[in-house]
Enzyme design. Structure first.
Site, short mmCIF file in Angstrom:
data_model
loop_
_atom_site.label_atom_id
_atom_site.label_comp_id
_atom_site.label_asym_id
_atom_site.label_seq_id
_atom_site.Cartn_x
_atom_site.Cartn_y
_atom_site.Cartn_z
N ASP A 1 0.86 -1.19 0.00
CA ASP A 1 0.00 0.00 0.00
C ASP A 1 0.89 1.24 0.00
O ASP A 1 2.11 1.15 0.12
CB ASP A 1 -0.96 -0.01 1.20
CG ASP A 1 -0.24 0.06 2.54
OD1 ASP A 1 0.84 -0.54 2.66
OD2 ASP A 1 -0.75 0.71 3.48
N HIS B 1 1.21 -8.87 -3.52
CA HIS B 1 0.25 -7.79 -3.24
C HIS B 1 1.06 -6.50 -3.08
O HIS B 1 1.35 -6.05 -1.97
CB HIS B 1 -0.55 -8.12 -1.99
CG HIS B 1 -1.74 -7.24 -1.79
ND1 HIS B 1 -2.99 -7.55 -2.27
CD2 HIS B 1 -1.89 -6.04 -1.17
CE1 HIS B 1 -3.85 -6.61 -1.95
NE2 HIS B 1 -3.20 -5.67 -1.28
N ASP C 1 0.39 -17.48 -4.12
CA ASP C 1 1.03 -16.46 -4.95
C ASP C 1 -0.02 -15.82 -5.84
O ASP C 1 -0.16 -16.18 -7.01
CB ASP C 1 2.16 -17.08 -5.79
CG ASP C 1 2.81 -16.02 -6.68
OD1 ASP C 1 2.67 -14.81 -6.37
OD2 ASP C 1 3.44 -16.40 -7.69
N GLU D 1 1.78 -10.16 0.47
CA GLU D 1 2.14 -8.74 0.38
C GLU D 1 3.65 -8.63 0.62
O GLU D 1 4.31 -9.61 0.99
CB GLU D 1 1.35 -7.91 1.40
CG GLU D 1 1.51 -6.40 1.16
CD GLU D 1 0.45 -5.53 1.83
OE1 GLU D 1 -0.48 -6.08 2.46
OE2 GLU D 1 0.56 -4.29 1.72
O1 G3I Z 1 -3.03 -9.56 19.05
C1 G3I Z 1 -3.31 -10.85 18.56
C2 G3I Z 1 -2.83 -11.90 19.52
O2 G3I Z 1 -3.45 -11.72 20.76
C3 G3I Z 1 -3.16 -13.27 18.92
O3 G3I Z 1 -2.57 -14.28 19.72
C4 G3I Z 1 -2.60 -13.41 17.51
C5 G3I Z 1 -3.08 -14.69 16.85
O4 G3I Z 1 -2.88 -14.67 15.47
O5 G3I Z 1 -3.03 -12.32 16.73
C6 G3I Z 1 -2.63 -11.05 17.23
O6 G3I Z 1 -2.96 -10.01 16.36
C7 G3I Z 1 -2.35 -10.01 15.08
C8 G3I Z 1 -1.64 -8.69 14.87
O7 G3I Z 1 -1.16 -8.61 13.55
C9 G3I Z 1 -0.46 -8.53 15.80
O8 G3I Z 1 0.53 -9.45 15.54
C10 G3I Z 1 -3.44 -10.20 14.05
O9 G3I Z 1 -3.98 -11.51 14.16
C11 G3I Z 1 -2.88 -10.00 12.67
O10 G3I Z 1 -3.93 -10.03 11.72
C12 G3I Z 1 -2.16 -8.67 12.58
O11 G3I Z 1 -1.56 -8.61 11.32
C13 G3I Z 1 -1.04 -7.36 10.90
C14 G3I Z 1 -1.81 -6.89 9.66
O12 G3I Z 1 -1.22 -5.71 9.16
C15 G3I Z 1 -3.27 -6.61 9.92
O13 G3I Z 1 -3.43 -5.60 10.84
C16 G3I Z 1 0.42 -7.58 10.55
O14 G3I Z 1 1.15 -7.84 11.75
C17 G3I Z 1 0.99 -6.36 9.87
O15 G3I Z 1 2.28 -6.70 9.38
C18 G3I Z 1 0.10 -5.92 8.70
O16 G3I Z 1 0.62 -4.73 8.23
C19 G3I Z 1 0.05 -4.20 7.04
C20 G3I Z 1 -0.45 -2.80 7.39
O17 G3I Z 1 -1.56 -2.92 8.25
C21 G3I Z 1 -0.81 -2.01 6.15
N1 G3I Z 1 0.28 -2.03 5.19
C22 G3I Z 1 0.66 -3.36 4.79
C23 G3I Z 1 1.14 -4.16 5.97
C24 G3I Z 1 1.61 -5.54 5.57
O18 G3I Z 1 0.58 -6.40 5.22
O1 9MR Z 2 -4.26 -3.59 -0.07
C1 9MR Z 2 -4.35 -3.59 1.35
C2 9MR Z 2 -3.07 -4.12 1.96
O2 9MR Z 2 -1.99 -3.28 1.61
C3 9MR Z 2 -3.23 -4.26 3.46
O3 9MR Z 2 -2.13 -4.88 4.04
C4 9MR Z 2 -4.46 -5.06 3.77
C5 9MR Z 2 -4.72 -5.25 5.25
O4 9MR Z 2 -4.90 -4.12 5.92
O5 9MR Z 2 -5.60 -4.50 3.18
C6 9MR Z 2 -5.51 -4.41 1.78
O6 9MR Z 2 -6.65 -3.80 1.29
C7 9MR Z 2 -7.79 -4.61 1.23
C8 9MR Z 2 -8.80 -4.11 2.24
O7 9MR Z 2 -8.30 -4.26 3.55
C9 9MR Z 2 -10.10 -4.88 2.08
N1 9MR Z 2 -10.57 -4.78 0.70
C10 9MR Z 2 -9.62 -5.34 -0.27
C11 9MR Z 2 -8.32 -4.61 -0.21
C12 9MR Z 2 -7.26 -5.24 -1.13
O8 9MR Z 2 -7.67 -5.35 -2.40
#
Ligand code: G3I
Ligand code: 9MR
Length: 599
Positions: free
Chosen positions: A187, A518, A560, A569
């Site tokens: 993103d 992604h 993939d 991603e």
């Molecule tokens: O806090 C809970 C924990 O209590 C539980 O045991 C565990 C079980 O899976 O989950 C924990 O939360 C997780 C959290 O990360 C902290 O590690 C969530 O499940 C998990 O979905 C979450 O994932 C993050 C994701 O964003 C969604 O928020 C990733 O770490 C993080 O790398 C990813 O980052 C995204 C940015 O939001 C947007 N830009 C792209 C980037 C990479 O995908």
């Molecule tokens: O493209 C977004 C990605 O960069 C983020 O890591 C992800 C989780 O926050 O979300 C993706 O965007 C999605 C959105 O959350 C839900 N609708 C579909 C989007 C991707 O096509």
């Protein structure tokens, strides 16, 4: 790449895969880049039933001759993939060349790999260049970006103060300038805590291995200007981070973002308004820690910049001390403020580790007792593998390096009692955690530390593997024992192909690599292959994106496809530890500093 090509190519890849020999469920997986001659070298045979502990050959790709033969040893079931494994250990084979591994009847064949002195130089360079490819607010010129050149996007010179972030001097709706930095991932937004740990990891790579990283040319616009490229790249983001601090009070905005994630477009096509959102304690402390490190690292190169970073760090710390519990909770924020923000949260309800990290770095940078007194040394004894949300182990890494640059055995007699306590706690922190990782590597059917904890298979699991290796490398530095390096190498092997998916998870590096990450620029441009040098998130069974996966098992739940933002991603905090680990292993083997067991 136009993303709709994906279905067709997937079928083509499947056909290729099955026509290359080997039955479904049976394969030889190996690091598809290869090895330094002195490294531990292993391949694994996976089988749904029971792999024979039979004879395997390393075949020279040029001559077709058998170069080495040996047995595979059955190691049991690796539960994360529900498959039985056998390990082929050919560490003793050191002759440079290009090889494949096959079984006696030639039905099982591995991808090709190299053994060479410069094994990880191109990979490290590419992984660092990935940061350049993700630079915001600038055009990527063909001279540096080749086929992935693109127009500038997101100038970020008119960024709006979100209602959650307003202050007397900066009312909501007014604009600030906050250009540059890196896009977080696939993103186009910029988040302080995630870019903080990423920048730290690059700075640490240079600080720990200045010989190798100081000489690594990345082919970026700053190359040749007298500054190591890795520091120039880190500075690109530091300069942006500095603009995220409110000069009025030292607080730091949590992120710079559009309200919603953009479509699948190139940067210049995304013209949605951008906001800085809410100052948080986590952002201030993460900023303070990284700026303190930057002041240390840049001091010999640019004292003026170093002192600017230190003042910024101290002001952010003061803000955090005065606002110790301001958390980022997006849903709550959206109930009170408009516009609603839907992008990455990077929320964290426990900032005690951020306090410990910032206090440590500020103490190391200034020697001022107030920072050491703010640090709870006891808490350092219970760290977890570093990630964007838990940074305590980074304090251990920095303090151990500062107080014991030549390792534990070199002694700490000249330290003050307080510093000695901090040094000892840091060493214990690293050795305890790395010890559990090495135990897992030794016991694991796949011979990796991945899976030491079920939380290893989270969103971004490949970066967990790389952060394991960073810790293992610290343990090697403290003790000089070879086994730490072997465990660190094993995780690099894992992300480069010695895993049950058979993918080398770095775009453009290996014979079976992600083609549809992604990553908006990779998906929206006209190239058929993605921007190279990016580590994708990797397998995990959360499947938060709702795509259809080949398996629900944690280590096989990978796809993939553009659809799969939870496994495919790319992200700066995943690439930074790849840069560190690939470069560190290259540096270590290159210098033959392999410790007491000798090589
Ligand atoms: O806090 C809970 C924990 O209590 C539980 O045991 C565990 C079980 O899976 O989950 C924990 O939360 C997780 C959290 O990360 C902290 O590690 C969530 O499940 C998990 O979905 C979450 O994932 C993050 C994701 O964003 C969604 O928020 C990733 O770490 C993080 O790398 C990813 O980052 C995204 C940015 O939001 C947007 N830009 C792209 C980037 C990479 O995908
Ligand atoms: O493209 C977004 C990605 O960069 C983020 O890591 C992800 C989780 O926050 O979300 C993706 O965007 C999605 C959105 O959350 C839900 N609708 C579909 C989007 C991707 O096509």
């Amino acid at each position: 790449m136009k993303r709709f090509a994906s279905g067709f190519c997937f079928i083509l890849l499947l056909l290729l895969f099955f026509s290359c020999g080997g039955k479904a469920g049976e394969a030889i997986h190996v690091n598809q880049i290869g090895f330094h001659p002195l490294a531990e070298k292993t391949a694994v045979v996976t089988d749904q039933k029971a792999p024979d502990a039979g004879i395997f050959h390393v075949i020279d790709e040029e001559t077709g001759q058998v170069a080495w033969s040996g047995n595979a040893t059955a190691t049991g079931t690796w539960t994360w993939a529900g498959a039985r494994m056998a390990v082929i250990d050919f560490t003793e084979f050191q002759a440079p060349g290009i090889y494949r591994i096959q079984n006696e009847n030639g039905q099982l064949v591995s991808p090709r790999f190299a053994i060479r002195d410069t094994a990880y130089v191109p990979l490290t360079r590419a992984a660092l260049r990935a940061f350049y490819y993700n630079r915001a607010s600038t055009a990527l010129e063909p001279e540096y970006a080749g086929r992935w050149a693109r127009a500038a996007g997101h100038p970020d010179t008119l960024v709006l103060i979100h209602a959650s972030a307003e202050s007397p001097d900066r009312p909501g709706g007014t604009a600030i300038s906050s250009p540059g930095g890196w896009y977080d991932a696939g993103d186009y937004n910029k988040y302080i805590v995630n870019s903080g740990i990423s920048t730290y990891t690059l700075l640490a790579a240079h600080e720990h291995f200045p010989g190798f990283f100081g000489g690594l040319s990345a082919g970026i616009p700053e190359t040749g200007d007298g500054m190591p490229d890795i520091l120039s790249e880190a500075r690109w983001n530091l300069e942006w981070m500095l603009t995220m601090q409110d000069p009025g009070d030292g607080g730091v905005y949590h992120k710079l973002t559009s309200p919603q994630f953009s479509g699948v477009v190139m940067p210049h096509e995304d013209t949605d308004p951008r906001y800085v959102v809410k100052k948080t304690t986590a952002a201030a402390l993460n900023f303070a820690a990284v700026m303190a490190v930057a002041s240390r690292v840049f001091e010999p190169h640019d004292p003026g910049f170093a002192s600017l970073c230190l003042s910024a760090a101290r002001a952010a710390w003061e803000w955090a001390v005065a606002h110790p519990e301001v958390y980022y909770r997006q849903t709550e924020m959206n109930e009170r403020h408009r516009p609603e923000i839907a992008t990455g949260e990077y929320g964290d309800a426990d900032v005690t580790d951020e306090f410990d990290w910032a206090a440590t770095e500020l103490y190391l940078a200034t020697g001022m007792p107030e920072y050491r007194q703010a640090l709870d040394t006891e808490r350092l004894l219970d760290p977890v593998v570093p990630n964007w949300r838990d940074v305590r182990a980074l304090a251990c890494i920095s303090a151990a390096r500062q107080f014991m640059p030549d390792g534990l055995a070199a002694g700490r007699a000249d330290l003050s009692p307080a510093d000695r306590r901090l040094a000892d706690a840091s060493a214990q922190c690293i050795l305890n955690l790395a010890g559990t990782l090495r135990d897992e590597y030794r016991a694991s059917a796949l011979r990796v530390s991945m899976g030491h904890d079920r939380r290893d298979f989270v969103w971004g699991s490949n970066a967990v593997a790389m952060n394991h290796s960073i810790l293992l490398i610290q343990a090697w530095r403290l003790t000089g024992e070879r086994s730490w390096l072997d465990a660190a190498q094993a995780n690099l092997d894992y992300v480069l192909g010695r895993n049950p998916t058979g993918y080398s998870f770095v775009t453009g590096f290996g014979s079976h690599t992600p083609m549809f990450p992604h990553h908006r620029p990779s998906a929206a441009d006209d190239n058929s292959d993605p921007v190279p040098g990016f580590l994708v998130g990797g397998p995990q069974s959360g499947q938060q994106d709702g795509c259809t996966y080949p398996s629900n098992l944690p280590a096989l739940s990978y796809l993939d496809d553009w659809c799969s933002y939870s496994t495919n991603e790319v992200a700066i905090n995943w690439n930074a530890p790849l840069v560190y680990v690939a470069g560190a292993l290259q540096a270590i083997f290159q210098d033959k500093k392999t410790g007491t067991t000798g090589l």
